[in-house]
Design a protein around this motif. Structure first.
Motif, PDB file in Angstrom:
ATOM      1  N   ALA A  13       1.109  -1.533  -0.137  1.00  0.00           N
ATOM      2  CA  ALA A  13       0.110  -0.037  -0.080  1.00  0.00           C
ATOM      3  C   ALA A  13       1.210   0.921  -0.152  1.00  0.00           C
ATOM      4  CB  ALA A  13      -0.976   0.040   0.972  1.00  0.00           C
ATOM      5  N   VAL A  14       0.304   1.918  -1.050  1.00  0.00           N
ATOM      6  CA  VAL A  14       1.204   3.371  -0.813  1.00  0.00           C
ATOM      7  C   VAL A  14       0.763   3.791   0.734  1.00  0.00           C
ATOM      8  CG1 VAL A  14       1.674   5.469  -2.340  1.00  0.00           C
ATOM      9  CG2 VAL A  14       1.509   3.121  -3.121  1.00  0.00           C
ATOM     10  N   TYR A  15      -0.751   4.446   0.071  1.00  0.00           N
ATOM     11  CA  TYR A  15      -0.709   5.584   1.268  1.00  0.00           C
ATOM     12  C   TYR A  15      -1.040   5.284   3.367  1.00  0.00           C
ATOM     13  CZ  TYR A  15      -2.971   8.850  -1.672  1.00  0.00           C
ATOM     14  OH  TYR A  15      -2.317   9.905  -2.285  1.00  0.00           O
ATOM     15  N   PRO A  16      -0.470   6.040   3.962  1.00  0.00           N
ATOM     16  CA  PRO A  16       0.247   5.871   5.442  1.00  0.00           C
ATOM     17  C   PRO A  16      -1.197   5.326   6.088  1.00  0.00           C
ATOM     18  CG  PRO A  16       1.114   8.168   5.343  1.00  0.00           C
ATOM     19  CD  PRO A  16       0.136   7.452   3.501  1.00  0.00           C
ATOM     20  N   ALA A  53      -3.180  -2.017   8.357  1.00  0.00           N
ATOM     21  CA  ALA A  53      -2.415  -2.860   8.880  1.00  0.00           C
ATOM     22  C   ALA A  53      -1.242  -3.297   9.415  1.00  0.00           C
ATOM     23  CB  ALA A  53      -1.684  -3.801   6.256  1.00  0.00           C
ATOM     24  N   ARG A  54      -0.600  -2.634   9.661  1.00  0.00           N
ATOM     25  CA  ARG A  54       0.548  -3.178  10.569  1.00  0.00           C
ATOM     26  C   ARG A  54      -0.651  -3.203  12.347  1.00  0.00           C
ATOM     27  NH1 ARG A  54       3.285   1.056   9.037  1.00  0.00           N
ATOM     28  NH2 ARG A  54       4.975   1.042   8.357  1.00  0.00           N
ATOM     29  N   LEU A  55      -1.808  -2.863  12.156  1.00  0.00           N
ATOM     30  CA  LEU A  55      -3.475  -2.806  13.326  1.00  0.00           C
ATOM     31  C   LEU A  55      -3.145  -4.951  13.353  1.00  0.00           C
ATOM     32  CD1 LEU A  55      -6.062  -0.233  13.646  1.00  0.00           C
ATOM     33  CD2 LEU A  55      -3.507  -1.188  15.517  1.00  0.00           C
ATOM     34  N   VAL A  56      -3.231  -5.408  12.145  1.00  0.00           N
ATOM     35  CA  VAL A  56      -3.899  -6.283  12.244  1.00  0.00           C
ATOM     36  C   VAL A  56      -2.173  -7.820  12.233  1.00  0.00           C
ATOM     37  CG1 VAL A  56      -6.421  -6.449  11.664  1.00  0.00           C
ATOM     38  CG2 VAL A  56      -4.287  -6.513  10.027  1.00  0.00           C
ATOM     39  N   GLY A  57      -1.043  -6.450  12.399  1.00  0.00           N
ATOM     40  CA  GLY A  57      -0.004  -7.537  11.901  1.00  0.00           C
ATOM     41  C   GLY A  57       0.484  -7.834  10.727  1.00  0.00           C
ATOM     42  N   MET A  58      -0.257  -7.277   9.539  1.00  0.00           N
ATOM     43  CA  MET A  58       0.557  -8.016   7.953  1.00  0.00           C
ATOM     44  C   MET A  58       2.296  -6.476   9.187  1.00  0.00           C
ATOM     45  SD  MET A  58      -1.711  -6.681   5.363  1.00  0.00           S
ATOM     46  CE  MET A  58      -3.330  -7.356   5.767  1.00  0.00           C
ATOM     47  N   THR A  59       3.143  -7.337   8.265  1.00  0.00           N
ATOM     48  CA  THR A  59       3.823  -6.471   7.560  1.00  0.00           C
ATOM     49  C   THR A  59       3.871  -5.229   6.263  1.00  0.00           C
ATOM     50  OG1 THR A  59       5.767  -8.379   7.540  1.00  0.00           O
ATOM     51  CG2 THR A  59       6.480  -6.713   6.179  1.00  0.00           C
ATOM     52  N   VAL A  60       4.490  -4.248   6.746  1.00  0.00           N
ATOM     53  CA  VAL A  60       4.374  -3.540   5.228  1.00  0.00           C
ATOM     54  C   VAL A  60       5.543  -3.130   4.868  1.00  0.00           C
ATOM     55  CG1 VAL A  60       3.295  -0.212   5.332  1.00  0.00           C
ATOM     56  CG2 VAL A  60       2.822  -2.188   7.010  1.00  0.00           C
ATOM     57  N   LEU A  61       5.442  -3.272   3.144  1.00  0.00           N
ATOM     58  CA  LEU A  61       6.685  -2.946   2.107  1.00  0.00           C
ATOM     59  C   LEU A  61       6.282  -1.225   1.985  1.00  0.00           C
ATOM     60  CD1 LEU A  61       6.187  -6.022  -0.532  1.00  0.00           C
ATOM     61  CD2 LEU A  61       7.561  -5.860   1.528  1.00  0.00           C
ATOM     62  N   THR A  62       7.112  -0.586   3.357  1.00  0.00           N
ATOM     63  CA  THR A  62       7.553   0.528   3.327  1.00  0.00           C
ATOM     64  C   THR A  62       8.497   1.290   2.181  1.00  0.00           C
ATOM     65  OG1 THR A  62       9.416   0.335   4.342  1.00  0.00           O
ATOM     66  CG2 THR A  62       7.146   0.758   6.337  1.00  0.00           C
ATOM     67  N   GLU A  63       8.614   0.178   1.438  1.00  0.00           N
ATOM     68  CA  GLU A  63       9.717   0.811   0.186  1.00  0.00           C
ATOM     69  C   GLU A  63       8.683   0.821  -0.599  1.00  0.00           C
ATOM     70  OE1 GLU A  63      10.225  -1.976   2.018  1.00  0.00           O
ATOM     71  OE2 GLU A  63       9.858  -3.469   0.000  1.00  0.00           O
ATOM     72  N   VAL A  64       7.531   0.639  -0.853  1.00  0.00           N
ATOM     73  CA  VAL A  64       6.254   1.205  -1.979  1.00  0.00           C
ATOM     74  C   VAL A  64       6.005   2.710  -2.036  1.00  0.00           C
ATOM     75  CG1 VAL A  64       4.194   0.446  -2.727  1.00  0.00           C
ATOM     76  CG2 VAL A  64       6.132  -1.556  -2.398  1.00  0.00           C
ATOM     77  N   GLN A  65       6.190   3.156  -2.717  1.00  0.00           N
ATOM     78  CA  GLN A  65       6.302   5.081  -2.430  1.00  0.00           C
ATOM     79  C   GLN A  65       5.183   5.112  -3.720  1.00  0.00           C
ATOM     80  OE1 GLN A  65       7.461   6.626   0.060  1.00  0.00           O
ATOM     81  NE2 GLN A  65       8.288   5.431   0.875  1.00  0.00           N
ATOM     82  N   GLN A 123       4.193  -1.007  -7.461  1.00  0.00           N
ATOM     83  CA  GLN A 123       2.825  -2.103  -5.972  1.00  0.00           C
ATOM     84  C   GLN A 123       3.382  -3.647  -6.881  1.00  0.00           C
ATOM     85  OE1 GLN A 123      -0.578   0.152  -6.060  1.00  0.00           O
ATOM     86  NE2 GLN A 123      -0.372  -0.378  -4.071  1.00  0.00           N
ATOM     87  N   LEU A 124       3.167  -3.409  -8.089  1.00  0.00           N
ATOM     88  CA  LEU A 124       3.319  -5.029  -8.579  1.00  0.00           C
ATOM     89  C   LEU A 124       4.582  -5.508  -8.199  1.00  0.00           C
ATOM     90  CD1 LEU A 124       1.846  -7.137 -10.206  1.00  0.00           C
ATOM     91  CD2 LEU A 124       2.476  -6.272 -12.579  1.00  0.00           C
TER      92      LEU A 124
END
Lengths: 401, 401
Positions: free
Chosen positions: B249-252, B258-270, B275-276
């Motif tokens: 995901a791009v937007y904070p 996603a973090r709230l439910v324990g997902m890893t976030v790909l912070t490099e996706v700007q 995304q693909l």
């Protein structure tokens, strides 16, 4: 408020008759994308004629995505919330050999296994011994006596049996003794809650004696217990709906499930061919008739698409005979889907057809999964089928003034 | 029994991959009666091809008639009952600036305001000061220290900021200090429950000091706090479903959810364009992929029908790239509808498409709101989407025997 509480309050006397024809595992999938399902492939002129003048829909057996076993599948059909009334594996196994479980009984599924000289399991299924051997070993174990309770043992199949303890104050929450893998010793039965401590102790005593009885056997020189459970405390169909109900089923497990909800079981029915005659013979004595047909499920489980099609056509052939009895409500459905493609039960919604004088037409002309999407009953949870059947049978009063 | 309790019990290991492509705000309305919706207008050949061979339906994000914010919208998609897990405004604001909320944090949304010499509010938004001014003022307030807790301040936008207290034993039930109208003094923070007394006191201390820091500023010489809330205690996707999950995901805010439910976030996706590639690069490391696309929502919010149509077509264009990865289950849906006609989120059911080898055909040939009425998934609450996705991915065991 639970829907069954409403049923207790609203049901009223009537002469009407309800037939629920359960084609076990009805509903499936196309083998290839773009193809037809088993029901879509089958020639079902009687069901199609019925759906044309009546109403249909799709039922979710438990919740979306949840694949039910036969227990929860049937409880839902009988209007019991399968999440509220859970049936342990041991109980289902006892029902499957037509053991009449009483309210004080705790049942466990037993597996013969092989242990080495250090009591470590080296084969969890004792080399899959034959039923012949299994029967002999179960007979041999009948010498075991556990003080303070009655012990019943029944062979099921191959290396499987069921052990039942009957006595006051037993609990059903005892952990499995199967460690789930070879290379480990069988676990000692332990209680999950304090009320099951005594039951755990009784099963420990049973296992100790069984070890003695079996020690010189090979390969079945030990056993494990799984799914230890009490018979769930379920109100009867008569209590909830005011229905005198009867099961016209061939297979023990479905008879057992029917007994759990207080149905009379026509034990003389030994074969599918006898079902219609039994139905006719008992027509005056009951209000609700559960007719169970097994082979739409077993052919699906085996992955035989063409054979499931043929079994579906046999179910279709049962319709005219049932209609001759002139039931006020005829329901045709399954307890869950069993797609041949998956060779197992599935979570897909089950096609359901309800025929009664009070049906509103929905434009559906063929009884299959795709057409049922457009049915007037919509998509609903199985546990609402009984209220719908009762309503169409004129057996429910108005709610509120 | 809660459906997530069932998921904990029934999930099983699998190599299967699930992609959930969320086109935020997907689903809309025709501008004029008789017209087409945005999705009905858009050319979506890839989605149409997918729906033809698979299954679709409509999802109610919370309950019929309820318009969700982004928080409950996404929680529903991830299978969390949005009525059970409520996310306070302060928490959402903190997620929106990508502040990593810990379990002991209480967050409040802050608004700068203008008070007169009698401390009466004369502008609740401080003349809508620019972000430049807002950033300076937030920096200035960082001199504030509240004894016994850590204080974090982050500027959000214009006159808005977020204030976070971190410390043991804080409560999240503190009333807003914004009186909701001019001509009144800001309210003092008061606790709604005894466990939040200390938190109220700490915010009183913060506001007192902030008043000192801001007193010579104009127009932003005071502040109000709203939506004071603790981070909700939510089990992770791994705990509930056994899924290693990742957000692309791009937007904070969506990353934060996603973090709230324990997902890893790909912070490099700007950027959407990345995304693909990120999905492909991380394909082996995760089981569940949440891909979020924002602009179908923001164009709807802005009331740009034609632009929402174009954004929908961009989403359609993402499909072939995702399909190349050969996911076992692909879900395409939204978190809520955002009809351009309403320039806001809405309560309308959201179109949803599920593609898997185990889909039953439903006869739908185009992915749009009207056709989805006839979909095999029927109409269901968003929180059942995850159980369905898991079932189709072969990740759920049978319920009961």
């Amino acid at each position: 408020m639970d829907v069954q509480e409403l049923m207790r309050e609203l049901h009223q006397g009537s002469e009407s008759k309800i037939v629920m024809l359960v084609a076990d595992g009805l509903g499936g999938l196309p083998i290839e994308k773009g193809g037809q399902t088993e029901l879509g492939t089958a020639s079902t002129p009687n069901l199609d004629a019925l759906v044309k003048d009546n109403t249909c829909g799709l039922m979710t057996p438990v919740l979306p995505g949840i694949t039910p076993g036969s227990g929860p599948g049937h409880l839902g059909l009988f209007g019991y919330d399968p999440l509220k009334y859970q049936i342990g594996r041991g109980v289902l196994e006892a029902l499957g050999v037509e053991f009449e479980l009483g309210p004080n009984d705790v049942a466990a599924r037993g597996n013969f296994c092989t242990v080495d000289e250090n009591e470590i399991i080296i084969d969890r299924r004792a080399g899959r011994i034959s039923s012949e051997v299994g029967i002999r070993l179960v007979e041999k174990m009948k010498s075991i006596q556990v003080e303070g309770v009655e012990l019943f043992l029944r062979h099921v199949k191959d290396y499987r049996f069921v052990a039942i303890l009957r006595g006051e104050g037993l609990g059903g929450d005892v952990h499995d003794t199967d460690p789930g893998a070879i290379g480990k010793a069988p676990l000692s039965p332990t209680a999950a809650v304090p009320q099951s401590e005594r039951t755990a102790e009784l099963f420990r005593e049973f296992i100790k004696q069984a070890g003695e009885v079996l020690k010189d056997e090979h390969p079945a020189n030990m056993l494990t217990l799984r799914g230890i459970a009490r018979r769930p405390n379920i109100p009867t169909m008569e209590e909830v709906y005011g229905l005198k109900s009867v099961a016209v089923a061939v297979y023990p497990m479905y008879r057992g499930l029917a007994r759990l909800v207080g149905m009379t079981v026509l034990t003389e029915v030994q074969d599918t061919a006898q079902q219609l005659g039994a139905l006719r013979k008992n027509w005056d004595a009951f209000d609700f008739f559960f007719v169970h047909y097994k082979y739409t499920d077993s052919t699906g489980e085996d992955g035989y698409f063409a054979e499931k099609v043929r079994q579906t056509e046999i179910v279709d052939g049962m319709i005219p005979g049932i209609l001759e009895l002139n039931p006020d409500v005829l329901v045709v459905t399954g307890d869950h889907c069993t797609p041949s493609k998956l060779k197992s039960h599935s979570w897909h919604p089950i096609p359901v057809l309800l025929a009664a004088d009070t049906c509103r037409p929905d434009g559906v002309e063929q009884f299959n999964e795709t057409q049922c999407i457009y049915g007037g009953l919509g998509q609903f949870e199985s546990r609402f089928l009984m209220p719908l059947a009762l309503a169409h049978a004129g057996r429910l009063q108005k709610f509120g003034a």
